[in-house]
Write a protein that holds these residues in place. Sequence first.
Motif, PDB file in Angstrom:
ATOM      1  N   LYS A 115      -6.285  -0.069   6.135  1.00 45.45           N
ATOM      2  CA  LYS A 115      -7.642  -0.029   5.586  1.00 45.45           C
ATOM      3  C   LYS A 115      -8.210   1.379   5.562  1.00 45.45           C
ATOM      4  O   LYS A 115      -8.859   1.788   4.598  1.00 45.45           O
ATOM      5  CB  LYS A 115      -8.546  -0.952   6.397  1.00 45.45           C
ATOM      6  CG  LYS A 115      -9.979  -0.994   5.849  1.00 45.45           C
ATOM      7  CD  LYS A 115     -10.849  -1.933   6.648  1.00 45.45           C
ATOM      8  CE  LYS A 115     -12.289  -1.896   6.141  1.00 45.45           C
ATOM      9  NZ  LYS A 115     -13.191  -2.783   6.912  1.00 45.45           N
ATOM     10  N   TRP A 161       0.798  -1.216   0.000  1.00 43.72           N
ATOM     11  CA  TRP A 161       0.000   0.000   0.000  1.00 43.72           C
ATOM     12  C   TRP A 161       0.837   1.276   0.000  1.00 43.72           C
ATOM     13  O   TRP A 161       0.517   2.214  -0.742  1.00 43.72           O
ATOM     14  CB  TRP A 161      -0.985   0.013   1.144  1.00 43.72           C
ATOM     15  CG  TRP A 161      -1.760   1.292   1.173  1.00 43.72           C
ATOM     16  CD1 TRP A 161      -1.735   2.276   2.086  1.00 43.72           C
ATOM     17  CD2 TRP A 161      -2.635   1.764   0.125  1.00 43.72           C
ATOM     18  NE1 TRP A 161      -2.544   3.314   1.717  1.00 43.72           N
ATOM     19  CE2 TRP A 161      -3.107   3.038   0.511  1.00 43.72           C
ATOM     20  CE3 TRP A 161      -3.071   1.219  -1.085  1.00 43.72           C
ATOM     21  CZ2 TRP A 161      -3.987   3.757  -0.263  1.00 43.72           C
ATOM     22  CZ3 TRP A 161      -3.947   1.961  -1.860  1.00 43.72           C
ATOM     23  CH2 TRP A 161      -4.387   3.218  -1.452  1.00 43.72           C
ATOM     24  N   ILE A 198      -6.692   3.263   2.710  1.00 41.64           N
ATOM     25  CA  ILE A 198      -7.141   2.687   1.436  1.00 41.64           C
ATOM     26  C   ILE A 198      -8.567   3.135   1.134  1.00 41.64           C
ATOM     27  O   ILE A 198      -8.882   3.500  -0.004  1.00 41.64           O
ATOM     28  CB  ILE A 198      -7.040   1.152   1.491  1.00 41.64           C
ATOM     29  CG1 ILE A 198      -5.569   0.714   1.649  1.00 41.64           C
ATOM     30  CG2 ILE A 198      -7.637   0.527   0.237  1.00 41.64           C
ATOM     31  CD1 ILE A 198      -5.404  -0.766   1.928  1.00 41.64           C
ATOM     32  N   CYS A 199      -9.422   3.126   2.153  1.00 39.91           N
ATOM     33  CA  CYS A 199     -10.818   3.525   1.935  1.00 39.91           C
ATOM     34  C   CYS A 199     -10.922   5.005   1.571  1.00 39.91           C
ATOM     35  O   CYS A 199     -11.784   5.397   0.777  1.00 39.91           O
ATOM     36  CB  CYS A 199     -11.648   3.219   3.177  1.00 39.91           C
ATOM     37  SG  CYS A 199     -11.914   1.445   3.450  1.00 39.91           S
ATOM     38  N   VAL A 254      -6.563   0.379  -5.669  1.00 40.16           N
ATOM     39  CA  VAL A 254      -7.233  -0.083  -4.445  1.00 40.16           C
ATOM     40  C   VAL A 254      -7.738  -1.508  -4.594  1.00 40.16           C
ATOM     41  O   VAL A 254      -7.637  -2.316  -3.663  1.00 40.16           O
ATOM     42  CB  VAL A 254      -8.394   0.872  -4.097  1.00 40.16           C
ATOM     43  CG1 VAL A 254      -9.267   0.286  -3.003  1.00 40.16           C
ATOM     44  CG2 VAL A 254      -7.851   2.220  -3.657  1.00 40.16           C
ATOM     45  N   THR A 255      -8.275  -1.844  -5.768  1.00 40.04           N
ATOM     46  CA  THR A 255      -8.912  -3.153  -5.954  1.00 40.04           C
ATOM     47  C   THR A 255      -7.986  -4.195  -6.551  1.00 40.04           C
ATOM     48  O   THR A 255      -8.221  -5.392  -6.379  1.00 40.04           O
ATOM     49  CB  THR A 255     -10.141  -3.024  -6.865  1.00 40.04           C
ATOM     50  OG1 THR A 255      -9.719  -2.639  -8.192  1.00 40.04           O
ATOM     51  CG2 THR A 255     -11.109  -1.975  -6.320  1.00 40.04           C
ATOM     52  N   LEU A 268     -11.694  -4.469  -1.944  1.00 36.53           N
ATOM     53  CA  LEU A 268     -10.278  -4.192  -1.677  1.00 36.53           C
ATOM     54  C   LEU A 268      -9.402  -5.349  -2.159  1.00 36.53           C
ATOM     55  O   LEU A 268      -9.769  -6.520  -2.049  1.00 36.53           O
ATOM     56  CB  LEU A 268     -10.048  -3.951  -0.182  1.00 36.53           C
ATOM     57  CG  LEU A 268     -10.857  -2.819   0.454  1.00 36.53           C
ATOM     58  CD1 LEU A 268     -10.457  -2.638   1.908  1.00 36.53           C
ATOM     59  CD2 LEU A 268     -10.680  -1.523  -0.318  1.00 36.53           C
TER      60      LEU A 268
END
Length: 992
Positions: free
Chosen positions: A928, A786, A931-932, A887-888, A919
């Motif tokens: 998380k 990430w 990322i969100c 992200v995905t 995710l």
Amino acid sequence: MLLLLFFLLLPSQVLSLNQEGLYLQRVKLGFDDPDGALADWSERDDTPCNWTGIRCDSSTPPSVISVDLSSANVAGPFPTIICRLRNLAFLSLYNNSINSSLPVEISACRNLRDLNLAQNYLVGPIPASLAEIPTLRSLDLSGNNFSGDIPESFGRFQRLEVLSLVENLLNGPFPLFLGNISTLRQLNLSYNPFTPSPIPPDLGNLTNLEVIWLTQCNLEGQIPDSVGRLKRLTDLDLALNNLVGRIPESITELSSVVQVELYNNSLSGNLPRGMSKMTALRRFDASTNRLEGPIPDELCSLPLESLNLYENNFEGTVPASIALSPNLYELRLFSNRLTGELPKDLGKNSPLMLIDVSENQLSGEIPANLCEKGLLEELLLIQNSFSGKIPESLGQCRSLNRVRLLNNKLSGEVPAAFWGLPRVSLFELAGNSFSGGIPKTISGASNLSVLLISNNQFTGNIPEEVGSLNNLVEFYAGDNRLNGPLPSTLVHLTELITLDLHNNQLSGQLPLGIRSMKKLNELNLSNNRLAGEIPEDLGTLPVLNYLDLSGNLFSGEIPLELQNLKLNRFNLSNNRLSGDIPPLYAKDAYRGSFLGNPGLCKDLAGLCPTKTEVKRQGFVWLLRSIFILAALVLVVGVAWFLWKYRNYKKEKNGVDKSKWTLTSFHKLGFSEYEILDCLDEDNVIGSGASGKVYKAVLSNGETVAVKKLWGASKKRDDSGDVENGRMADGGFEAEVETLGKIRHKNIVKLWCSCTTRDCKLLVYEYMPNGSLGDLLHSSKGGLLDWPIRYKIAVDAAEGLSYLHHDCVPPIVHRDVKSNNILLDGEFGARVADFGVAKVVDMVGKGPKSMSVIAGSCGYIAPEYAYTLRVNEKSDIYSFGVVLLELVTGRLPVDPEFGEKDLVKWVCTTMDQKGVEHVLDPKLDLCFKEEICKVLNIGLLCSSSLPINRPSMRRVVKMLQEVGAENKPKAGKKDGKLSPYYYGDSTDLGSVV
């Protein structure tokens, strides 16, 4: 008894819905209502007055006077039958999915006063019949896809007070007849691609106007003097146009104006005299023009809240009267020619939150009162000549979150409390003459993520307390006089990506436990006095690709574990190392990495001669010399043959050196002949819609990428990218025109072009890690954790922000996708492939129809479904898809999605299953929250409505703020931000 019961029940059974309710039932049947917003519109009721969104008058029987279905998430065509409600005065379908044209029958709503259809998908022309509604006072059609002209009938409105057509596709001439609507109070036409037009002088007749918002309307010429007649005007916004000439003196007659926005035009000359009459003025933004002369004292004496005059040619001093403004919270004067000192009382009388006077010629001391009110959040003084010490009072400014004092003449010790401010995330003191040490109070800077103190005169030890900065990501302290050992607590900095302490006097050994610094990407400890053995733990760091330990006193053998690293920069020269070189590095390519270590084996090929071999060499030297002459003859003959064969091969491939013309855009260390010699099929590293790409290793050790463009035939690459218009000539000219004139750290560098009659070559910097798309969607996608993906997102956003906001004229890329984002050795991102790019001057200030489709499947903005119009908003949509990919981990188009693309799949899956199901499972869920936040930014960028997509400058700001506890105050509209945010698109040193 039964008969009596029957009669008691009879009235409730025979009651039926009245006629207006029946009309509304037909409206309901015409809508798709996935959220059940109209569930209580029941035919069992006798009247619709208690239904959701319905309001009736108090007459008997009651009659519907208002229908408000704002944000109800209904979809379908406009319900013409609603105009049969004879007393309907208010109708709002704001923020839904009304997806038809607007019928001319809407004029049947004869009593309508307020009509709000903003933020829908309405298309086609605006019906002229709207002007036939005699009672209409407010008309809002913003955020749709209306095209063509504004109907001339609009000049005949009798009572219209508010006209808002913002963010449509209106492309006719700017309407002159609007000057006839004498009742108008608000005129909002921003973000429409009108034909280039002047501002009509007749707008000065609208003496009731309070708001005029004409941002990015393709306006040209001068601001007419008649604007001074708008005595009731409170908001004047003419930003992002092509206006020229001076700001008219008549503007000073706007005594009621609160906000003036003139940024991003080509206005010139001095600010008008007499601005002291604008006593209500609170916000004045004339940034990014060509204004000159001194900043008027009479402007600064007004009760301003926000003053933005950045990126002009203002000179002279900052007026002392600005310090008297009681409401000033924002002052942006960067990129001018201002001299002298800042007013000593600046901030003493005002709630100052942001000051940016970077890139001027200001001098003197930093005013001690900047944080008098305790609200200062951002202090940006980059690239000036400020001197003296940092005021002790700033050490008590606990609201500060960004401090940038780069490249000044500041000196003395930094106040101990200043090091430990609890909210500061970026702390930059580089390029000054600060002295003293780093105090233990730095432990209080719990939010610090970037610490830049290079190129000063700091001394003493690095305190152990540095290890408590859990959020620290970058630590640059090179070119100082720091001494003593490295603190053992450095290994606690598990978020650290860069540690640069070169050119100091540090001693001792590397701390134990360095293997815990899993995110460390760059380690530069060169030119110190560090000793001991190089720890094996360095070889366990998964993303380390820059290691420089040169110029120290390291001894012992080089650990074999270093072979586990994927290093792009490796330097162990000038130490006391001995033993064998690890086999992976025992190559000529790494020779410079080991110079100055007498104990190392000199034969980098791993063939170190033994003592016996050395003795034998002494006996055979004469024998060798006998064969030299024969071998020389043979070599010369073979070389001649190879030379002739290569010339034949190059001519066969269309590479005749004598016919090539080289055009350079940077200082080159190679010639076209070296490039041409590398055009061999063995060197091909890629092939796409534009042509083949070769890897060329030059004689100076540098590696470049060479794109050889296809001929003029149309091609489609394997990914399904639609690029019918990207032929060799057009793509070559666009690439050269774009990349040849821009310089930015996040835009791929074009070294030169080589052309001949039948072939064209483009020579770029080489990106070792290839494209984001290839890496992310391959088996190597796990390498992108990430933090690296976030870095790539910010880098790419800054590159696009530079194109949209900092290039003059702005540039639209038109093919933003993950395959066009290249990654260097440190996973830094560069935006590439400008074969279909257009400057805004070519496509107009707003969207303009392209003659061909440009873009790639899954990345094309939805407005392409009904038009070929493209502007910066199209790039922003494509970038939103890239964020969703990061992200995905998914492709933009996948058979698993069915008829959906990635954007629709993400939205549907989140609604049905939750965010966890979109995710990338390869990502560590400890990130998380971040990322969100990036996921939400991606969804915002890929909004189906262009008006909802933020500017790229705003996207950069939002990405930089991910995870931050304190965010800067947002303005009314998305104006231009300072370029001096860390890593921003015009960061010093990034733009040549």
